[in-house]
Motif scaffolding. Structure first.
Motif, PDB file in Angstrom:
ATOM      1  N   ALA A  38       0.843  -1.197   0.000  1.00 54.28           N
ATOM      2  CA  ALA A  38       0.000   0.000   0.000  1.00 54.28           C
ATOM      3  C   ALA A  38       0.878   1.246   0.000  1.00 54.28           C
ATOM      4  CB  ALA A  38      -0.904   0.001   1.232  1.00 54.28           C
ATOM      5  N   GLU A  39       0.435   2.270  -0.690  1.00 54.04           N
ATOM      6  CA  GLU A  39       1.173   3.531  -0.755  1.00 54.04           C
ATOM      7  C   GLU A  39       0.260   4.696  -0.387  1.00 54.04           C
ATOM      8  OE1 GLU A  39       3.319   4.064  -4.431  1.00 54.04           O
ATOM      9  OE2 GLU A  39       4.120   2.013  -4.356  1.00 54.04           O
ATOM     10  N   TYR A  40       0.148   4.949   0.910  1.00 54.15           N
ATOM     11  CA  TYR A  40      -0.609   6.096   1.402  1.00 54.15           C
ATOM     12  C   TYR A  40       0.307   7.325   1.363  1.00 54.15           C
ATOM     13  CZ  TYR A  40      -4.361   3.038   2.990  1.00 54.15           C
ATOM     14  OH  TYR A  40      -5.397   2.147   3.042  1.00 54.15           O
ATOM     15  N   ASP A  42       0.749   9.774   3.311  1.00 48.21           N
ATOM     16  CA  ASP A  42       1.400  10.121   4.578  1.00 48.21           C
ATOM     17  C   ASP A  42       2.322   9.008   5.092  1.00 48.21           C
ATOM     18  OD1 ASP A  42      -0.375   8.190   5.460  1.00 48.21           O
ATOM     19  OD2 ASP A  42      -1.433   9.512   6.854  1.00 48.21           O
ATOM     20  N   SER A  44       1.499   6.111   6.103  1.00 47.27           N
ATOM     21  CA  SER A  44       0.862   5.235   7.091  1.00 47.27           C
ATOM     22  C   SER A  44       0.532   3.877   6.470  1.00 47.27           C
ATOM     23  CB  SER A  44      -0.417   5.878   7.628  1.00 47.27           C
ATOM     24  OG  SER A  44      -1.380   5.999   6.593  1.00 47.27           O
ATOM     25  N   ASP A  45       0.355   2.909   7.335  1.00 47.79           N
ATOM     26  CA  ASP A  45      -0.065   1.562   6.950  1.00 47.79           C
ATOM     27  C   ASP A  45       0.784   0.939   5.855  1.00 47.79           C
ATOM     28  OD1 ASP A  45      -2.105   1.448   8.858  1.00 47.79           O
ATOM     29  OD2 ASP A  45      -3.528   2.449   7.524  1.00 47.79           O
ATOM     30  N   ALA A  53      -5.247  -2.740   1.360  1.00 42.85           N
ATOM     31  CA  ALA A  53      -5.686  -1.336   1.317  1.00 42.85           C
ATOM     32  C   ALA A  53      -6.939  -1.204   0.463  1.00 42.85           C
ATOM     33  CB  ALA A  53      -4.570  -0.442   0.775  1.00 42.85           C
ATOM     34  N   TYR A  57     -11.289  -0.002   0.966  1.00 45.34           N
ATOM     35  CA  TYR A  57     -12.131   0.737   0.032  1.00 45.34           C
ATOM     36  C   TYR A  57     -13.336  -0.120  -0.383  1.00 45.34           C
ATOM     37  CZ  TYR A  57     -13.633   2.519  -4.513  1.00 45.34           C
ATOM     38  OH  TYR A  57     -14.385   2.963  -5.569  1.00 45.34           O
ATOM     39  N   HIS A 118      -8.872   7.384  -0.903  1.00 46.38           N
ATOM     40  CA  HIS A 118      -7.439   7.263  -0.595  1.00 46.38           C
ATOM     41  C   HIS A 118      -7.030   5.799  -0.407  1.00 46.38           C
ATOM     42  CE1 HIS A 118      -9.318   7.382   3.368  1.00 46.38           C
ATOM     43  NE2 HIS A 118      -8.192   6.902   3.889  1.00 46.38           N
ATOM     44  N   HIS A 119      -7.947   4.949   0.054  1.00 38.90           N
ATOM     45  CA  HIS A 119      -7.656   3.520   0.167  1.00 38.90           C
ATOM     46  C   HIS A 119      -7.544   2.890  -1.226  1.00 38.90           C
ATOM     47  CE1 HIS A 119      -8.204   3.639   4.457  1.00 38.90           C
ATOM     48  NE2 HIS A 119      -9.478   3.982   4.341  1.00 38.90           N
ATOM     49  N   ALA A 122      -4.235   4.056  -2.677  1.00 39.94           N
ATOM     50  CA  ALA A 122      -3.113   3.413  -1.990  1.00 39.94           C
ATOM     51  C   ALA A 122      -2.939   1.967  -2.429  1.00 39.94           C
ATOM     52  CB  ALA A 122      -3.305   3.468  -0.478  1.00 39.94           C
TER      53      ALA A 122
END
Length: 138
Positions: A38-40, A42, A44-45, A53, A57, A118-119, A122
């Motif tokens: 996953a590529e958030y 910020d 995160s995760d 991710a 969603y 955003h999910h 990501a």
């Protein structure tokens, strides 16, 4: 046939897609390719896979689809290819039915969708979204 996975459509694609006359229910065919991780934005995760991710969603968007009077007809992992050739297989397929193109557009532009996309971003390396009309296609 050229195949290009994308995460978001271009403005011209959006205008053409939603500008087309379409009455009655539609079924969107989603061919999904996940990121390895996953590529958030910020950071995160980062421990999540792209599939995980996107799963966040998927759970939320299922509720949105059902709230419009639609339903997820099918979702599953791609496990092989019998006919044709592609550079890389998609990871999953999902079929989502909407009562109308207008309902799909309202969902796509809603604050609720904005809050969960955003999910999607990501988790996805790319996808194809294909609009279909239920009924005999041949």
């Amino acid at each position: 046939m050229k195949v290009v996975n994308a995460v978001f459509p271009e403005p011209l694609q959006i205008a053409e897609f939603f500008g087309a006359p379409e009455e009655g229910p539609i079924v969107m065919v989603n061919l999904l390719k996940f990121r390895t991780r996953a590529e958030y934005p910020d950071g995160s995760d980062a421990h999540l896979s792209g599939r995980e991710a996107y799963g966040r969603y998927g759970e939320a968007v299922s509720r949105l689809v059902e709230g419009l009077g639609g339903r997820i007809r099918y979702s599953g992992a791609v496990t092989g290819l019998l006919l044709g050739e592609v550079e890389a297989l998609w990871d999953a397929v999902a079929l989502a039915e909407y009562p109308s193109l207008a309902a799909f557009q309202a969902m796509a532009m809603s604050p609720e969708m904005h809050a969960i996309e955003h999910h999607r971003k990501a988790g996805l390396a790319g996808q194809l979204n294909i609009r279909t009309r239920p009924g005999p296609g041949f």
